[in-house]
Scaffold this active site. Structure first.
Site, PDB file in Angstrom:
ATOM      1  N   CYS A 157      -6.850  -6.981   5.666  1.00  0.00           N
ATOM      2  CA  CYS A 157      -5.678  -7.661   6.361  1.00  0.00           C
ATOM      3  C   CYS A 157      -5.669  -7.292   7.647  1.00  0.00           C
ATOM      4  O   CYS A 157      -4.886  -8.183   8.389  1.00  0.00           O
ATOM      5  CB  CYS A 157      -4.306  -7.290   5.377  1.00  0.00           C
ATOM      6  SG  CYS A 157      -3.607  -5.793   6.061  1.00  0.00           S
TER       7      CYS A 157
ATOM      8  N   GLY B  32       8.349  17.402  19.894  1.00  0.00           N
ATOM      9  CA  GLY B  32       7.420  16.320  19.291  1.00  0.00           C
ATOM     10  C   GLY B  32       8.200  15.272  18.639  1.00  0.00           C
ATOM     11  O   GLY B  32       7.731  14.331  18.259  1.00  0.00           O
TER      12      GLY B  32
ATOM     13  N   GLU C 141      -7.878  -9.370  -8.636  1.00  0.00           N
ATOM     14  CA  GLU C 141      -7.176  -8.262  -9.530  1.00  0.00           C
ATOM     15  C   GLU C 141      -7.900  -7.567 -10.538  1.00  0.00           C
ATOM     16  O   GLU C 141      -7.570  -6.084 -10.758  1.00  0.00           O
ATOM     17  CB  GLU C 141      -6.185  -9.105 -10.327  1.00  0.00           C
ATOM     18  CG  GLU C 141      -5.188 -10.071  -9.408  1.00  0.00           C
ATOM     19  CD  GLU C 141      -4.364 -10.892 -10.152  1.00  0.00           C
ATOM     20  OE1 GLU C 141      -3.204 -10.366 -10.388  1.00  0.00           O
ATOM     21  OE2 GLU C 141      -5.033 -11.900 -10.666  1.00  0.00           O
TER      22      GLU C 141
END
Length: 1332
Positions: free
Chosen positions: A117, A266, A1264
């Site tokens: 993606c 930080g 799937e």
């Protein structure tokens, strides 16, 4: 200190360009500054809490003292811009782009197929880039450490690691940088040369890494750092001021006059508090420029380390010091190094400070127990001067509080040398091996009298066992001045058990596990100490086993697939491992996601207000205070919806915005629109809602059974006669197993932008959705306008996995209402916590079964009941329940089978579609049942599986005919490829030789039905334009979410039009080009859209036939040109009318699937029985996907699905409070698999010589099916646990629920330590979390 006061000018560089900010707001983080102010959208928002690495950038600073430049990776989401004065920031855009040249890191991640993606890719690239700036020739260990803080939900990490491995130059990895032979090029000597195994990528084509080509550090910043006239910097924001002093004296003065102001180094502690808990600090003091806080001084007794040093600096300092001294002096150093390696991620360690870690006094701090046990002390300063304070049990007072006065500041920390005969150990156990807060963590030190086993001093501290770091003082008293032997320690365990008690409802839960860990970690320390005493010849006893750490080195793995046939044209890309078509732009940060679309003028941002009660009436909704806040424009409620206020599914109504009643925590009630994200969020927090609780909320499956709270219809299916069959069998067995849900954790949260065009109620919606048509219809219904006024555009999604179908349409509808009401563009991007809270997850399932079988292993009958937790609305739960029943046979021919499944209606957020759609839950229960049968018969589970498999021409329990031939081939192939029988023996042998570590192995098959059982969803359309210059634009109904559908469509068009892929472009998926599309789901995207694109291309190619006959030797461009002048249409729509599938639930028969995808997986794990920690040593998967259209994409899907399944079955746990609130709302509480969870050898084989007449080019759907095979790891763990139990004399079936987390695995092992823990009776206390 209001915003009216003039602050200083902030000056830093980004990608070599100077940035000066005159009104720097302390609340602005670098991430929003980059994305919103500078439009550098390559850096992504993934979680906002430093837990996912999507926003990684590199910071470089000049150190005047050493005249060196340091580079380090950081999370931009936690880094305040005010911290960056004088620094140079490099983002993904700064290292390379397609416009200039791409950087080797970007190229290799893309070409090794490490970007699906693409949403996590820029962060991955920057983590790797920062590593290479510091070490141009890293080791594999360096690479896995650098990537440990970067999550990816698509790839399964293997290709990312393989791409990065090409930079590696070490003895055990022959993948030298760009040339030479490599162990990955496995060649079989007997093969002909042309039959050599095809590779997914060719590393000889890669650009070499050339460190001279990097951006230079800006000389101006060197001059700025060298100049001695440092001045205090002050920045004033809208609500907060920031002061950065330059000397210790000034810092002390500031702190004494503002004792409540936090010191921020930080921002890894204060930052998340401000962001997620809404804490507001009017003043922040930042001591990063106070040099005294960074001093390191060595003395004869040890080393003083500046409290401002980052944890990475502390780690490298200790790693540098340790080899310079004899081993006995550096015991404490080495224990701290061990702890630092697992603390947070590289990005967090690079900024988090040592002093901050001590002062935040977290109950499960990893360093504090070790520092306390090691006799460390801190030097503190205040107006009253300096003093030294020992880190001991008096130092940590209560949660987050220490003994220091508010105005005192830690300047440095003393870490002493150890003495001869002194041993220090640091041990921890966490939900995930890396990048996770510890469940229990400990520091232990023992000092022996000279050359003896008599203990002179002992110190034991635990984290995670109460509100503070706790000292086991009584336990130490039971050991001191006694000999270190079994008798002494036996007593110590009992004392420890009484000393560290947790109430059964303690925050954080896991009470039994945490108590048992205190004992087993002490036992581990005992084994280490005995080993050392033995090495020093103090004792001569025979030792119990030595516990070595779990294996961790990632080995090269195999990806086998078939070459395309020799006669395929070189130009035809089908069947070749083509790189994802936008991988390069994803790696450079140029790929545009929904939230990367530039802001339009007057655009508003939306935030939603959700219910805080699970089951209540809304008595009042007061928005007046919200509307008074700066920037807030309007509040949207149900009253503002002009069209349908509800969505009706399967006869049940679901409200878009709750009006009178809420039925879960997280249900949306109203939405606030404002000029910025921050203002919208504050507005939402100011909305006041009063409730009147309703009685008896329902949460668990047991609750729904008791109250009969179900969504109708409840489905039933059977074949044969189970009741009669049970009377004839040799043995009956009943069991149950629970399976938890799973958060989608797509890296890109739900995102949308709705833009009113301004005339005739026309709207453009840019949405991250799998089903643009549903979103279009939903917006039209909600606004009461025709669908032709709404166009929905999807460029790409940063992952979806089923979670961006129904939920997204509801969110988009609310956004559209806001856009209509305000007549302005409205952007809505959910924060990770809200996304997890609102959008639901995979359905948790409770499965109960009764099985009848014969002594020979054949299963004659099974009765299975599934209860799925649907949540507060029906969504797609009915379809999930149906798919569960249709897959309950898996690979097994059970003659008498009875299945019942119900969707339970509960007061939890509604669950929804998730990759696998019920199948991973359905088969899990069946396989667990088969496992039980094997245990009862005392036979290996794989034999029972084999005996009961479908063989020859077969019929499923819903009367669909199929041939299991390829399923059996996958099974046999997997047994051969994984060398199963030899490894089964090796595992048994390993288990005989090891008491506290066990191995387990399992092999599991799957048969997965592809396509929609709802016949109308099996259709697809495409639109193909050829322009006059010969370039082709393809549009189709499928959406790109990382699964590579656009890449495959490009391959289809290339084959059908006989042109190279470079001439074909796919821009987006939109409802105005291809109407009435179906969702990209059910592993059917390529099957359907591929056929539609093929159809359109064939029509076009056919139309060009007369032109080609006239000019057979002409070029494509010349044909297109001629066709245009001949007035031949160069645009065509394609359509695919998919198979007519159906399922008749009254007759219990049908043909709900087009075909089956088959696969088999074998996994071996190694389990630490004392802590429940495990490592997947090896995974082999054989998959039948017919003829792959694109092997690299398909193997990527297989690996990614497997890792997602591994998360589902062993790691990911959704926790709800007793009042129904989701606790796990981000990566710090919810652990998805990281690089540390990848199987050490991860082999994928595509079944050769297979074809499939039912889909495009003989391929098969693959999105799937493989998720379920992650359960192979679960069953391998269960196998290892069974071996541990048999050592404790326990045999027979036992229950192990999913996920098999370290907690569940450890308790199931039933070691002598877990048996010591008293169990609280359920019902006698209120647990911290529900068991969903």
């Amino acid at each position: 200190m209001s915003a009216g006061t003039e602050g200083d000018t902030l000056c830093f560089f980004i990608n070599g360009k100077k940035v000066t900010e005159n009104h720097a707001d302390p609340e602005t983080m670098l991430l929003s500054f980059l994305r919103e102010k500078l439009r550098l959208t390559g850096t992504k928002y993934g979680c906002g809490g430093g837990g996912c690495g999507a926003c990684t950038v590199m910071v470089s600073r000049y150190q005047p003292a050493t005249k060196t430049i340091i580079h380090y990776a950081v999370n931009a989401c936690l880094l305040p811009i005010c911290q960056l004065h004088g620094a140079a920031v490099t983002t993904v855009e700064g290292i390379g782009s397609t416009k200039t040249r791409i950087h080797p890191v970007q190229e290799r991640i893309a070409k090794a197929h490490g970007s699906q993606c693409g949403f996590c890719t820029p962060g991955m690239v920057m983590s790797m880039y920062a590593l290479l700036r510091n070490k141009p020739q890293p080791s594999m260990e360096d690479i896995t450490q650098a990537l440990a803080g970067n999550l990816c939900r698509c790839t399964g990490y293997r290709p990312i690691v393989d791409g990065c491995r090409t930079f590696c130059q070490e003895a055990n990895c022959c993948q030298t940088n760009g040339g030479g032979d490599c162990c990955l090029d496995v060649k079989d000597e007997t093969d002909e040369q042309d039959d050599e195994k095809p590779q997914l990528f060719n590393k000889d084509e890669f650009l070499p890494l050339d460190p001279t080509q990097e951006l230079i550090f800006p000389p101006e910043l060197i001059l700025m750092a060298e100049s001695s006239n440092l001045k205090t910097l002050t920045f004033y924001g809208e609500r907060t001021s920031w002061v950065s002093p330059t000397s210790l004296d000034e810092l002390v003065q500031l702190r004494s006059s503002n004792p409540k102001a936090p010191l921020v180094m930080g921002n890894t502690n204060i930052g998340p508090d401000m962001k997620f808990k809404g804490v507001l600090h009017p003043l922040i003091i930042s001591p990063t420029r106070v040099l005294e806080l960074f001093d390191v001084t060595q003395t004869a007794q040890g080393v003083w380390v500046g409290a401002g040093c980052s944890l990475s600096e502390v780690q490298s300092l200790l790693e540098k010091l340790a080899p310079q001294f004899p081993e006995e002096k550096t015991e404490l150093f080495r224990a701290l190094i061990r702890q630092l390696r697992n603390l947070g991620s590289q990005q967090i360690r690079n900024v988090a400070s040592l002093g901050g870690n001590i002062m935040s006094a977290y109950p499960n701090s990893d360093l504090n127990p070790v520092l306390a046990a090691g006799n460390c002390k801190v030097s503190v300063v205040s107006n009253g001067g300096r003093r030294e304070v020992h880190l001991n049990q008096d130092f940590f007072v209560s949660f987050g509080k220490t003994v220091l006065k508010p105005e005192e500041i830690i300047v440095s920390v003393f870490i002493p040398f150890t003495r001869e005969g002194e041993f220090v150990s640091a041990l921890r156990q966490a939900p995930r091996k890396e990048g996770a807060f510890a469940t229990v963590t400990t520091g232990m030190r023992v000092f022996f009298s000279e050359r003896s086993r008599v203990v002179q001093e002992v110190s034991i501290y635990y984290g995670g066992m109460g509100p503070t770091t706790v000292s086991a003082a009584k336990t130490c008293a039971a050991i001191v001045s006694k000999p270190w032997d079994d008798e002494t320690l036996g007593r110590a365990y009992d004392v420890l058990l009484d000393e560290l008690v947790l109430p059964p409802s303690a925050p954080g839960g896991k009470v039994e596990f945490r108590r048992s860990l205190t004992l087993s970690l002490l036992f581990k320390f005992n084994l280490e100490v005995l080993q050392k005493l033995r090495e020093m010849n103090v004792i001569k006893d025979e030792l119990p086993e030595r516990i070595r750490p779990l294996p961790r080195d990632i080995q090269p793995s195999l990806q086998e697939y078939q070459h395309v046939s020799k006669d395929q044209s070189a130009q035809d890309p089908v069947g070749r491992p083509i790189m994802h078509r936008s991988a390069i732009s994803q790696a450079t940060g140029e790929a545009v996601y929904c939230d990367d679309i530039p802001r339009t003028d007057g655009e508003l941002f939306m935030a939603v207000v959700t219910s805080s009660r699970a089951h209540a009436k809304i008595t009042s909704l007061d928005v007046s205070e919200a509307l008074r806040l700066p920037g807030v424009v309007d509040v949207i409620t149900a009253k503002d919806i002009p069209g349908k206020k509800v969505r009706t599914v399967f006869g049940y109504d679901e409200e878009l915005l709750a009006e009178s009643q809420v039925s879960c925590v997280g249900q949306m009630i109203c939405a606030v629109v404002a000029d910025t994200k921050a203002h919208a969020k504050r507005g939402a927090a100011a909305v006041k809602i009063s409730y009147e609780d309703l009685p008896d909320p329902v949460f668990t499956a047991e609750d729904t059974i008791e109250k009969s709270s179900f969504f109708e219809p409840r489905r039933v299916i059977w074949r044969g006669n189970v009741t009669e069959a049970f009377k004839t069998v040799d043995q009956l067995h009943e069991g149950e197993i629970r399976m938890g849900g799973q958060e989608h954790f797509y890296m890109e949260t739900q995102s949308m932008l709705v833009v009113p065009v301004g005339e005739e109620t026309e709207f453009k919606a840019y949405v991250s959705t799998q089903w643009p048509t549903l979103t279009q219809d939903a917006i039209a219904d909600t606004l009461n306008i025709p669908s032709n006024r709404v166009t929905c555009h999807v460029k790409r999604m940063g992952g979806a996995f089923g979670g961006k179908v129904t939920k997204t349409s509801i969110l988009a509808s609310i956004t559209a209402v806001a856009a209509l009401k305000t007549s302005r563009a409205v952007r809505f991007v959910l924060e990770r916590g809200d996304d997890m809270l609102i959008t639901g997850a995979r359905h948790p399932v409770l499965g109960r079964y009764k099985v009848g079988f014969m002594m020979d292993g054949s299963i004659v009958a099974a009765d299975i009941q599934y209860y799925t937790n649907a949540g507060n609305s029906i969504d797609e739960s009915t379809l999930v329940v149906e798919k569960i029943l249709l897959h309950m046979d898996n690979a097994y021919n059970i003659p008498n089978l009875h299945g019942r499944a119900s969707a339970c209606r509960t007061n939890l957020p509604s669950n929804t579609a998730f990759r696998g759609f019920g199948v991973p839950q359905s088969i899990m229960i069946v396989e667990n049942m088969i496992n039980d049968v094997a245990v009862l018969l005392g036979r290996p589970a794989d034999q029972i599986r084999e005996i009961n498999m479908y063989k020859g021409p077969s019929v499923t329990h819903y009367k669909m005919e199929f041939s299991p031939e390829n399923m059996l081939r996958c099974w046999d192939d997997c047994k051969v490829k994984s060398d199963f029988s030899a490894r089964r023996k090796a595992v048994d042998q390993f288990n005989q030789q090891n008491r506290w570590k066990k191995r387990g192995i399992a092999i599991i098959p799957i048969k997965y039905g592809i396509a929609f059982a709802e016949s109308f969803l099996n259709q697809a359309g495409a639109l193909v334009h050829v322009y006059k210059d010969g370039s082709v634009l393809v549009t189709h109904g499928g959406t790109e979410m990382g699964q590579g559908i656009h890449t495959k469509m490009q391959q289809v068009a290339s084959r059908e039009l006989h042109i190279p892929t470079s001439k074909i472009y796919i821009s987006e998926t939109s409802t105005n080009t291809v109407p009435n599309t179906c969702p990209s789901a059910a592993s059917f995207g390529t099957d359907a859209n591929g056929m539609a694109v093929k159809n359109a291309c064939m029509i076009l190619y056919q139309r060009l036939e007369p032109i080609r006959q006239k000019n057979p030797k002409g070029s494509w461009e010349s044909w297109i040109n001629a066709a245009y002048f001949e007035k031949i249409s160069l645009s065509a729509t394609g359509f695919y009318r998919g198979p007519d599938l159906y399922m008749d639930w009254d007759k219990m028969e049908g043909q709900p699937y087009a075909y089956f995808t088959y696969a088999t997986c074998c996994c071996e794990v190694e389990l630490d029985c004392l802590t429940g920690d495990y490592r997947t040593v090896r995974t082999d998967i054989v998959v039948d996907i017919g003829r792959s259209v694109n092997p690299s994409v398909d193997i990527g899907q297989i690996e990614g699905a497997f890792m997602q399944g591994l998360g589902l079955y062993t790691l990911e746990e959704l926790k709800f409070s007793p009042s129904g609130l989701l606790y796990t709302r981000g990566p710090s509480q919810y652990k998805i698999p990281a690089v540390c969870d990848v199987p050490l050898r991860f082999n994928v084989y595509l079944l050769p010589d297979s074809s499939n007449p039912h889909a495009i080019y003989s391929s098969k759907g693959i999105g799937e099916p493989i998720v379920f095979l992650g359960s192979t790891v679960f069953f391998a763990i269960k196998d290892a646990v069974a071996a541990a139990r048999s050592d404790s004399g326990l045999v027979g079936p036992f229950s192990l629920d999913s996920p098999a987390t370290p907690e569940r695995a450890c308790l199931a092992c039933a070691s002598p330590f877990t048996k010591k823990i008293p169990v609280s009776k359920p019902g006698s206390f209120k647990p911290w979390a529900l068991n969903i």
